[in-house]
Design an enzyme around this catalytic site. Structure first.
Site, short mmCIF file in Angstrom:
data_model
loop_
_atom_site.label_atom_id
_atom_site.label_comp_id
_atom_site.label_asym_id
_atom_site.label_seq_id
_atom_site.Cartn_x
_atom_site.Cartn_y
_atom_site.Cartn_z
N GLN A 95 -39.17 -22.20 6.62
CA GLN A 95 -39.84 -21.75 7.84
C GLN A 95 -39.75 -22.86 8.89
OE1 GLN A 95 -43.93 -20.97 6.86
NE2 GLN A 95 -43.42 -19.15 5.69
N ASP A 111 -44.13 -19.04 14.42
CA ASP A 111 -43.44 -19.38 13.18
C ASP A 111 -42.28 -18.42 12.96
OD1 ASP A 111 -44.54 -17.26 10.95
OD2 ASP A 111 -46.10 -17.79 12.38
#
Length: 134
Positions: A95, A111
């Protein structure tokens, strides 16, 4: 922030989450703004990816008010994920998180998780007929 996801502890979020905190990706899950919203997000991650879910810091970069965090989420799919029933499979997914610090606290948070790689590790599940709408 990472510690909250790893421990589930959110009683101190007011210390590092801005009152106007927003992560637009959480809006579809009914999670809105502020420190309580961040605490809800932590709860959702742990309910969906198990109490064993944890984030590993790969690299953190800072530029002015911005922080970029490269992380890996490890977990086990134990709760509904956008209409997909639990598979009980373990996964790890890279991520990137981008955050703006305002008044010493995280206010803006985006994100970008590796959805394709994560779904592949979960066995490429499909949503059931219930879907993800409330």
């Amino acid at each position: 922030m990472v510690s909250a996801f790893n421990t589930g502890r959110t009683d101190d979020v007011d210390e590092y989450i801005h009152p106007d905190y927003l992560n637009p990706a959480t809006l579809e899950h009914g999670i809105h703004t502020g420190p309580k919203a961040f605490a809800q997000l932590v709860g959702w991650v742990r309910a969906t990816f198990s109490e064993e879910a944890r984030l590993e810091e790969v690299r953190i970069e800072e530029r002015g008010p911005w922080v970029k965090a490269y992380l890996v989420l490890y977990g086990r799919h134990v709760g509904r994920l956008v209409g997909m029933p639990p598979t009980d499979r373990r996964f790890s997914g890279e991520q990137v998180h981008l955050m703006r610090i305002v008044d010493g606290k995280i206010r803006d948070h985006r994100d970008w998780p590796d959805f394709q790689g994560t779904l592949r590790q979960l066995g490429d599940p499909w949503p059931d007929d219930e879907g993800w709408r409330p």
